[in-house]
Design a protein around this motif. Structure first.
Motif, PDB file in Angstrom:
ATOM      1  N   ARG A  45       0.837  -1.213   0.000  1.00 59.38           N
ATOM      2  CA  ARG A  45       0.000   0.000   0.000  1.00 59.38           C
ATOM      3  C   ARG A  45       0.865   1.253   0.000  1.00 59.38           C
ATOM      4  NH1 ARG A  45      -4.190  -2.443   3.369  1.00 59.38           N
ATOM      5  NH2 ARG A  45      -5.904  -2.790   1.903  1.00 59.38           N
ATOM      6  N   GLU A  46       1.904   1.205   0.838  1.00 57.47           N
ATOM      7  CA  GLU A  46       2.771   2.377   0.962  1.00 57.47           C
ATOM      8  C   GLU A  46       3.437   2.685  -0.379  1.00 57.47           C
ATOM      9  OE1 GLU A  46       3.561   5.516   2.641  1.00 57.47           O
ATOM     10  OE2 GLU A  46       2.302   4.051   3.666  1.00 57.47           O
ATOM     11  N   GLN A  47       3.849   1.636  -1.055  1.00 55.95           N
ATOM     12  CA  GLN A  47       4.490   1.775  -2.359  1.00 55.95           C
ATOM     13  C   GLN A  47       3.520   2.407  -3.351  1.00 55.95           C
ATOM     14  OE1 GLN A  47       7.592   0.909  -2.395  1.00 55.95           O
ATOM     15  NE2 GLN A  47       7.904   1.527  -4.531  1.00 55.95           N
ATOM     16  N   ASP A  48       2.283   1.927  -3.285  1.00 52.24           N
ATOM     17  CA  ASP A  48       1.243   2.380  -4.214  1.00 52.24           C
ATOM     18  C   ASP A  48       0.833   3.830  -3.949  1.00 52.24           C
ATOM     19  OD1 ASP A  48      -0.165   1.323  -6.382  1.00 52.24           O
ATOM     20  OD2 ASP A  48      -2.028   1.459  -5.222  1.00 52.24           O
ATOM     21  N   ARG A  49       0.888   4.231  -2.680  1.00 55.12           N
ATOM     22  CA  ARG A  49       0.430   5.576  -2.312  1.00 55.12           C
ATOM     23  C   ARG A  49       1.480   6.656  -2.581  1.00 55.12           C
ATOM     24  NH1 ARG A  49      -2.302   4.192   3.504  1.00 55.12           N
ATOM     25  NH2 ARG A  49      -4.327   3.520   2.693  1.00 55.12           N
ATOM     26  N   LYS A  50       2.681   6.204  -2.850  1.00 56.00           N
ATOM     27  CA  LYS A  50       3.797   7.140  -2.994  1.00 56.00           C
ATOM     28  C   LYS A  50       3.495   8.225  -4.029  1.00 56.00           C
ATOM     29  CE  LYS A  50       8.667   6.633  -3.453  1.00 56.00           C
ATOM     30  NZ  LYS A  50       9.636   5.704  -3.996  1.00 56.00           N
ATOM     31  N   LEU A  51       2.964   7.804  -5.194  1.00 54.03           N
ATOM     32  CA  LEU A  51       2.699   8.746  -6.298  1.00 54.03           C
ATOM     33  C   LEU A  51       1.647   9.757  -5.907  1.00 54.03           C
ATOM     34  CD1 LEU A  51       2.841   6.299  -9.305  1.00 54.03           C
ATOM     35  CD2 LEU A  51       4.365   8.210  -8.833  1.00 54.03           C
ATOM     36  N   LEU A  52       0.553   9.230  -5.250  1.00 59.95           N
ATOM     37  CA  LEU A  52      -0.524  10.151  -4.836  1.00 59.95           C
ATOM     38  C   LEU A  52       0.004  11.157  -3.812  1.00 59.95           C
ATOM     39  CD1 LEU A  52      -3.684   7.865  -4.453  1.00 59.95           C
ATOM     40  CD2 LEU A  52      -3.002   9.242  -6.393  1.00 59.95           C
ATOM     41  N   ARG A  53       0.814  10.665  -2.900  1.00 62.11           N
ATOM     42  CA  ARG A  53       1.354  11.542  -1.854  1.00 62.11           C
ATOM     43  C   ARG A  53       2.231  12.632  -2.473  1.00 62.11           C
ATOM     44  NH1 ARG A  53       1.889   9.877   3.337  1.00 62.11           N
ATOM     45  NH2 ARG A  53       2.036   7.693   2.719  1.00 62.11           N
ATOM     46  N   GLU A  54       3.055  12.215  -3.436  1.00 61.32           N
ATOM     47  CA  GLU A  54       3.942  13.193  -4.087  1.00 61.32           C
ATOM     48  C   GLU A  54       3.130  14.271  -4.786  1.00 61.32           C
ATOM     49  OE1 GLU A  54       6.466  10.873  -6.578  1.00 61.32           O
ATOM     50  OE2 GLU A  54       7.754  10.275  -4.884  1.00 61.32           O
ATOM     51  N   LEU A 102     -11.475  16.835 -11.829  1.00 60.42           N
ATOM     52  CA  LEU A 102     -11.080  16.094 -13.042  1.00 60.42           C
ATOM     53  C   LEU A 102     -11.254  14.615 -12.748  1.00 60.42           C
ATOM     54  CD1 LEU A 102      -7.756  17.941 -13.868  1.00 60.42           C
ATOM     55  CD2 LEU A 102      -9.868  18.098 -15.152  1.00 60.42           C
ATOM     56  N   ILE A 103     -12.026  13.954 -13.587  1.00 59.66           N
ATOM     57  CA  ILE A 103     -12.260  12.516 -13.351  1.00 59.66           C
ATOM     58  C   ILE A 103     -11.648  11.743 -14.515  1.00 59.66           C
ATOM     59  CG2 ILE A 103     -14.006  10.714 -13.056  1.00 59.66           C
ATOM     60  CD1 ILE A 103     -15.855  12.893 -11.957  1.00 59.66           C
ATOM     61  N   PRO A 104     -10.736  10.783 -14.240  1.00 64.15           N
ATOM     62  CA  PRO A 104     -10.149  10.019 -15.339  1.00 64.15           C
ATOM     63  C   PRO A 104     -11.230   9.273 -16.111  1.00 64.15           C
ATOM     64  CG  PRO A 104      -9.041   9.547 -13.252  1.00 64.15           C
ATOM     65  CD  PRO A 104     -10.259  10.331 -12.938  1.00 64.15           C
ATOM     66  N   PRO A 105     -11.035   9.125 -17.399  1.00 60.32           N
ATOM     67  CA  PRO A 105     -12.054   8.443 -18.205  1.00 60.32           C
ATOM     68  C   PRO A 105     -12.227   6.991 -17.745  1.00 60.32           C
ATOM     69  CG  PRO A 105     -10.091   8.937 -19.519  1.00 60.32           C
ATOM     70  CD  PRO A 105      -9.881   9.567 -18.207  1.00 60.32           C
ATOM     71  N   GLY A 106     -13.470   6.544 -17.793  1.00 62.54           N
ATOM     72  CA  GLY A 106     -13.757   5.156 -17.413  1.00 62.54           C
ATOM     73  C   GLY A 106     -14.081   4.985 -15.941  1.00 62.54           C
ATOM     74  N   TYR A 137     -10.995   2.773  -5.885  1.00 59.92           N
ATOM     75  CA  TYR A 137     -10.355   4.085  -6.053  1.00 59.92           C
ATOM     76  C   TYR A 137      -9.821   4.492  -4.707  1.00 59.92           C
ATOM     77  CZ  TYR A 137     -13.483   4.041 -10.107  1.00 59.92           C
ATOM     78  OH  TYR A 137     -14.164   3.688 -11.230  1.00 59.92           O
ATOM     79  N   GLU A 138      -8.625   5.053  -4.766  1.00 61.68           N
ATOM     80  CA  GLU A 138      -8.069   5.533  -3.494  1.00 61.68           C
ATOM     81  C   GLU A 138      -7.800   7.025  -3.611  1.00 61.68           C
ATOM     82  OE1 GLU A 138      -5.379   3.804  -0.065  1.00 61.68           O
ATOM     83  OE2 GLU A 138      -4.302   3.962  -1.957  1.00 61.68           O
ATOM     84  N   VAL A 148      -8.044  25.764   1.695  1.00 62.06           N
ATOM     85  CA  VAL A 148      -8.252  25.093   0.401  1.00 62.06           C
ATOM     86  C   VAL A 148      -7.998  23.586   0.592  1.00 62.06           C
ATOM     87  CG1 VAL A 148      -7.319  24.814  -1.934  1.00 62.06           C
ATOM     88  CG2 VAL A 148      -7.630  27.100  -0.973  1.00 62.06           C
ATOM     89  N   THR A 149      -8.893  22.757   0.003  1.00 59.32           N
ATOM     90  CA  THR A 149      -8.714  21.300   0.133  1.00 59.32           C
ATOM     91  C   THR A 149      -8.320  20.711  -1.219  1.00 59.32           C
ATOM     92  OG1 THR A 149     -10.350  21.222   1.877  1.00 59.32           O
ATOM     93  CG2 THR A 149      -9.830  19.139   0.793  1.00 59.32           C
ATOM     94  N   ILE A 150      -7.264  19.881  -1.195  1.00 55.86           N
ATOM     95  CA  ILE A 150      -6.812  19.202  -2.420  1.00 55.86           C
ATOM     96  C   ILE A 150      -7.090  17.710  -2.253  1.00 55.86           C
ATOM     97  CG2 ILE A 150      -4.824  18.670  -3.878  1.00 55.86           C
ATOM     98  CD1 ILE A 150      -3.440  21.124  -2.670  1.00 55.86           C
ATOM     99  N   ILE A 151      -7.743  17.144  -3.257  1.00 64.61           N
ATOM    100  CA  ILE A 151      -7.986  15.689  -3.206  1.00 64.61           C
ATOM    101  C   ILE A 151      -7.429  15.091  -4.488  1.00 64.61           C
ATOM    102  CG2 ILE A 151      -9.715  13.856  -3.113  1.00 64.61           C
ATOM    103  CD1 ILE A 151     -11.551  15.992  -1.723  1.00 64.61           C
ATOM    104  N   VAL A 152      -6.535  14.125  -4.326  1.00 64.75           N
ATOM    105  CA  VAL A 152      -5.969  13.441  -5.490  1.00 64.75           C
ATOM    106  C   VAL A 152      -6.360  11.973  -5.384  1.00 64.75           C
ATOM    107  CG1 VAL A 152      -3.871  12.905  -6.771  1.00 64.75           C
ATOM    108  CG2 VAL A 152      -4.006  15.015  -5.476  1.00 64.75           C
ATOM    109  N   GLY A 153      -6.871  11.411  -6.484  1.00 66.13           N
ATOM    110  CA  GLY A 153      -7.305  10.005  -6.425  1.00 66.13           C
ATOM    111  C   GLY A 153      -6.640   9.181  -7.496  1.00 66.13           C
ATOM    112  N   GLY A 154      -6.532   7.875  -7.274  1.00 61.34           N
ATOM    113  CA  GLY A 154      -5.934   6.991  -8.266  1.00 61.34           C
ATOM    114  C   GLY A 154      -6.639   5.645  -8.274  1.00 61.34           C
ATOM    115  N   ASP A 155      -6.389   4.884  -9.322  1.00 61.13           N
ATOM    116  CA  ASP A 155      -7.010   3.567  -9.439  1.00 61.13           C
ATOM    117  C   ASP A 155      -6.210   2.567  -8.583  1.00 61.13           C
ATOM    118  OD1 ASP A 155      -8.172   1.253 -10.157  1.00 61.13           O
ATOM    119  OD2 ASP A 155      -8.204   1.664 -12.320  1.00 61.13           O
TER     120      ASP A 155
END
Ligand code: ADP
Length: 472
Positions: A45-54, A102-106, A137-138, A148-155
């Protein structure tokens, strides 16, 4: 399986041991697997979250340094160049107004209340699975100091599938471990309890009358093996005691019948035929003699039996053997003179044995009595004592008639009497008693004899060092 059989199995030590062992084994394996799964899933999980955190950190930096307007522009520019954005992106102003989404397609539509009340100053993580799908989705949400609130999500589908796969593997391994735990526990407790089962089977056999049953020993040297050996030793001892009692009883029955019958016939004959006080007195004296013989036989047989079975009470002490030899020789001196036999002793002072003095006196008396009994007039008898290693050895030698070689192996048997000896008084118990008493002392006896050349008995006893003289 009937309920009574089940409850019997449940009460067995084997079942309890297996159950305890299996529970312990399974519980510790489960704990280990859970810890391993948690660590593994944490790393993935930590590995996967790295990109979102960055991403969150990068956008937070832009917002703080250049303002929210610039941030919205940068995000737009980034995603426009991508055309198909990989990330979900949402920026909300402090008043709660949505500045960008912004919502990724699909992606499945997100519920409007998904992020309600979920903005904190440190990054918060949310995992959401659209109903009836295998998607995940995470999101990483962070409220910046200006509100201001920033929310970043990924598959997160791939990652969650991988973790689900892990879970299935761990569950499979756990099931095998449980199975192995139960099987290995059963086998192990079965093996461990095998000696106890043997013990129970032996006790049952003995209970059914098989007195020769013994517990098989495995020579493993463990406590259960020791228990089996001790149990067998105890059974052997009990068997010896029983055999001794049976022999004694057989001998008593056999040997007492003759004097008892003689006494009975004597009394009956006297009652029917004896006339006068003299004849009656003679009959009574014969009876008293037979009675004495019966009493002596009984006492000697009981003594032999006790000595052979190890139940004879011995008053063990430091015995001066040289003194004892002299004392016994003196007692037989008159009898020797009467028979014209020279009685010689040869024992240097300082010969000591650990023994019961009265029993050794009995041994010496029996051997001396035989030596004189089976000697010829003009012959000589020697009683000598000497140290033999850690033992003391006493020799009683005569130059009498000797023992035929075929009789030698039997002379220590109870009630055995040599053919030629029947003309002499005796019960055939003297040597049996001598041997049994010596064995009870931890000693032994050996014999050398040749017809016409006399007989030599040598008995040994555990010796003791003489007491050192006290210096004045
Ligand atoms: P017994 O009462 O017949 O003497 P023992 O048990 O003392 O019984 O001896 C058994 C047999 O051993 C005797 O009957 C005799 O045949 C033989 N025996 C024992 N001691 C001597 C001996 N010193 N010389 C010859 N024979 C002996």
């Amino acid at each position: 399986m009937s309920s009574s059989l089940l409850s019997r199995i449940r009460r067995t030590t084997g079942f309890r041991l297996t159950a305890r062992y299996a529970i312990l084994y399974i519980a510790s394996s489960l704990v280990l697997f859970i810890i391993a799964y948690m660590l593994l899933s944490g790393v993935v999980r930590e590995q996967d979250r790295k990109l979102l955190r960055e991403k969150v950190n990068e956008y937070a930096f832009i917002e703080r340094s250049r303002g929210v307007g610039q941030l919205v522009d940068v995000v737009r520019r980034d995603t426009e160049s991508d055309e198909e954005p990989d990330y979900y992106m949402r920026i909300v102003d402090p008043a709660g107004k949505e500045l960008l989404t912004l919502i990724p397609p699909g992606w499945k539509p997100l519920p409007s209340n998904l992020f309600e009340g979920k903005s904190e100053e440190h990054t918060q993580w949310y995992l959401w699975q659209p109903p009836d799908t295998h998607d995940f989705y995470e999101f990483a949400a962070r409220r910046l100091p200006d509100g201001v609130t920033i929310i970043v999500g990924g598959d997160a589908r791939e990652r969650e599938e991988l973790l689900a796969q892990f879970q299935r593997i761990f569950t499979g391994i756990t099931a095998s471990v449980v199975l192995f735990g139960v099987v290995a526990g059963t086998l192990l407790s079965n093996r461990t309890l095998a000696p106890i089962r043997d013990l129970i089977a032996t006790v049952r056999s003995i209970d059914l009358g098989r007195l020769d049953a013994r517990v098989p020993t495995r020579h493993t040297g463990d406590e259960l093996d020791e228990l089996a050996s001790l149990f067998n030793a105890m059974l052997a001892r009990i068997s010896t005691l029983i055999a001794g009692m049976r022999d004694a009883l057989d001998n008593v029955a056999h040997d007492l019948r003759t004097p008892a019958t003689r006494a009975k016939v004597g009394i009956e004959t006297a009652l029917q035929t004896a006339v006068g006080e003299g004849a009656l007195r003679e009959a009574l004296m014969d009876c008293a003699e037979e009675n004495e013989r019966i009493m002596t036989t009984l006492t000697t047989l009981m003594d032999i039996s006790e000595a052979e079975t190890g139940t004879m009470r011995l008053n063990m002490e430091r015995v001066d053997l040289a003194g004892l030899i002299e004392e016994c020789a003196e007692l037989y001196e008159d009898l020797a003179q009467e028979q014209g036999i020279t009685l010689v002793t040869d024992a240097a002072p300082g010969l000591y044995a650990q023994a019961d003095a009265s029993r050794i006196r009995q041994v010496l008396a029996n051997l001396l009595d035989n030596a004189l009994k089976y000697s010829r007039p003009g012959g000589s008898v020697l009683v000598a004592g000497r140290q033999e290693g850690h033992s003391v050895a006493v020799t009683v030698r005569d130059d009498g008639e000797g023992i035929p070689s075929q009789d030698i192996p039997r002379i220590f048997e109870r009630l055995y009497r040599g053919d030629k000896s029947r003309t002499h008084r005796g019960l055939g118990l003297g040597l049996s008693l001598v041997k049994a008493v010596l064995k009870a002392h931890g000693g032994d006896i050996r014999v050398k004899s040749a017809v016409g050349n006399g007989t030599e008995f040598v008995f040994t006893l555990p010796g003791v060092a003489p007491v050192a003289p006290v210096s004045a």
